[in-house]
Design an enzyme around this catalytic site. Structure first.
Site, PDB file in Angstrom:
ATOM      1  N   LYS A  52       0.763  -1.249   0.029  1.00 40.78           N
ATOM      2  CA  LYS A  52      -0.027  -0.023  -0.099  1.00 40.78           C
ATOM      3  C   LYS A  52       0.961   1.278  -0.001  1.00 40.78           C
ATOM      4  O   LYS A  52       0.794   2.228  -0.615  1.00 40.78           O
ATOM      5  CB  LYS A  52      -0.844  -0.042   1.152  1.00 40.78           C
ATOM      6  CG  LYS A  52      -2.010  -1.225   1.201  1.00 40.78           C
ATOM      7  CD  LYS A  52      -2.697  -1.425   2.422  1.00 40.78           C
ATOM      8  CE  LYS A  52      -3.843  -2.436   2.232  1.00 40.78           C
ATOM      9  NZ  LYS A  52      -4.406  -2.912   3.506  1.00 40.78           N
ATOM     10  N   GLN A  96      -4.484  -1.611   9.842  1.00 35.61           N
ATOM     11  CA  GLN A  96      -4.202  -2.793   9.218  1.00 35.61           C
ATOM     12  C   GLN A  96      -4.895  -4.014   9.989  1.00 35.61           C
ATOM     13  O   GLN A  96      -4.477  -4.201  11.259  1.00 35.61           O
ATOM     14  CB  GLN A  96      -2.594  -3.160   8.820  1.00 35.61           C
ATOM     15  CG  GLN A  96      -2.521  -4.580   8.362  1.00 35.61           C
ATOM     16  CD  GLN A  96      -3.218  -4.648   6.599  1.00 35.61           C
ATOM     17  OE1 GLN A  96      -3.031  -3.598   6.115  1.00 35.61           O
ATOM     18  NE2 GLN A  96      -3.857  -5.652   6.532  1.00 35.61           N
ATOM     19  N   ASP A 119     -10.966   3.125   4.489  1.00 38.28           N
ATOM     20  CA  ASP A 119     -11.502   1.729   4.246  1.00 38.28           C
ATOM     21  C   ASP A 119     -12.897   1.456   4.299  1.00 38.28           C
ATOM     22  O   ASP A 119     -13.479   0.676   3.918  1.00 38.28           O
ATOM     23  CB  ASP A 119     -11.120   0.892   5.509  1.00 38.28           C
ATOM     24  CG  ASP A 119      -9.594  -0.070   5.296  1.00 38.28           C
ATOM     25  OD1 ASP A 119      -9.308  -0.374   4.005  1.00 38.28           O
ATOM     26  OD2 ASP A 119      -8.788  -0.380   6.249  1.00 38.28           O
TER      27      ASP A 119
END
Length: 298
Positions: A52, A96, A119
């Protein structure tokens, strides 16, 4: 002839369009910033974060990274999120997952500023998605929609079976496909570990989205000729290779491609889109926060 849907090619097109958005932001003095937070020693999680960050660097998004000791109390992570929420240089924050067992995931997600939740997992953003006014679409389901569009698969009026009911993929995927939109308007069935006769459900589908996290759960015998198959699964299985394993999806590719009209491979299918839509959401977050309109790719 079967269409193998190339996720790298689709992701590349979207990233090229995002470059135009970044140019607009830069002319207005804005450089989007994405912060990744890792509270894990898991090698796979470390790899995902590295991918990422590399994608940010390649596109021109500033990346910030923060490690939190996996053995630390949950409050250490929450305090870090408070700092990132108030940092104007950071437009998006990604924690994460998974988190250590002693850290309550929902508490962490609720601590994020919803305007920086790229997200799309904060309850406010989930609610907006369900009611048809999404701020940030969760990255993997949004990526699946883009793959379907790229393959000229019209979901309007189609029967779609989503296999898996996770908060990350299955549930938001079903909600997106139900929306009154050009990438939605489908009739959606969500299957899971308690579903009776999964094969009966998948054989009745025009589109199957496999996101159960079970290696090669679905094979060609469970599909009808002409089905579109989107394989979200990425599973490590033992194999006689240099690494000692290989990556397989939730779909048994060889038998499935004998029945499908279009199918995504693993790797190289959904994965590139997941990261690309994270970049998309970060650009969108910067646009919203700085009040600089951009023409995001549709």
């Amino acid at each position: 002839m079967i269409q193998i849907i190339d996720g790298n090619e689709v992701a590349g097109r979207i990233r090229s369009e995002l470059e135009t958005c970044l140019d607009t932001l830069e002319r207005n003095g804005v450089v989007p910033g994405l912060a990744t937070v890792l509270m894990s020693d898991d090698g796979a999680s470390e790899t995902y974060v590295s991918m990422k960050r590399r994608a940010c660097d390649e596109l021109g998004i500033e990346s910030f990274h923060y490690d939190v000791d996996p053995g630390a109390p949950a409050d250490v992570l929450l305090e870090r999120l408070d700092e990132l929420n108030s940092d104007s240089a950071i437009n998006g924050v990604l924690v994460q997952l998974p988190l250590p067992d002693h850290v309550e995931e929902q508490r962490v997600l609720e601590r994020l500023d919803p305007l920086k939740d790229v997200d799309g997992f904060h309850p406010e953003n989930v609610g907006r998605l369900v009611t048809g006014t999404p701020r940030f679409k969760p990255c993997t389901p949004h990526g699946v929609q883009r793959l379907l569009a790229a393959a000229d698969v019209d979901t309007e009026g189609k029967d779609v079976v989503v296999v898996g009911r996770s908060n990350i993929v299955g549930k938001p995927m079903a909600n997106l496909l139900l929306q009154r939109s050009k990438l939605g308007n489908a009739t959606v069935t969500v299957c899971h570990s308690r579903t009776n006769d999964l094969a009966e459900k998948t054989r009745g589908a025009d589109v199957v989205v496999a996101a159960a996290g079970v290696p090669e759960l679905i094979d060609g015998s469970m599909l009808t000729d002409g089905t579109t198959v989107i394989d979200v699964g990425v599973n490590r299985v033992e194999a006689d290779t240099e690494k000692g394993y290989e990556l397989v999806g939730d779909v048994e590719f060889e038998s499935a491609k004998s029945r499908a009209d279009a199918i995504t491979p693993v790797p190289g299918g959904v994965g590139p889109l997941t990261i690309t839509m994270l970049l998309y959401n970060t650009v969108k977050a910067a646009s919203l926060q700085e009040n600089v309109p951009v023409s995001l790719p549709e």
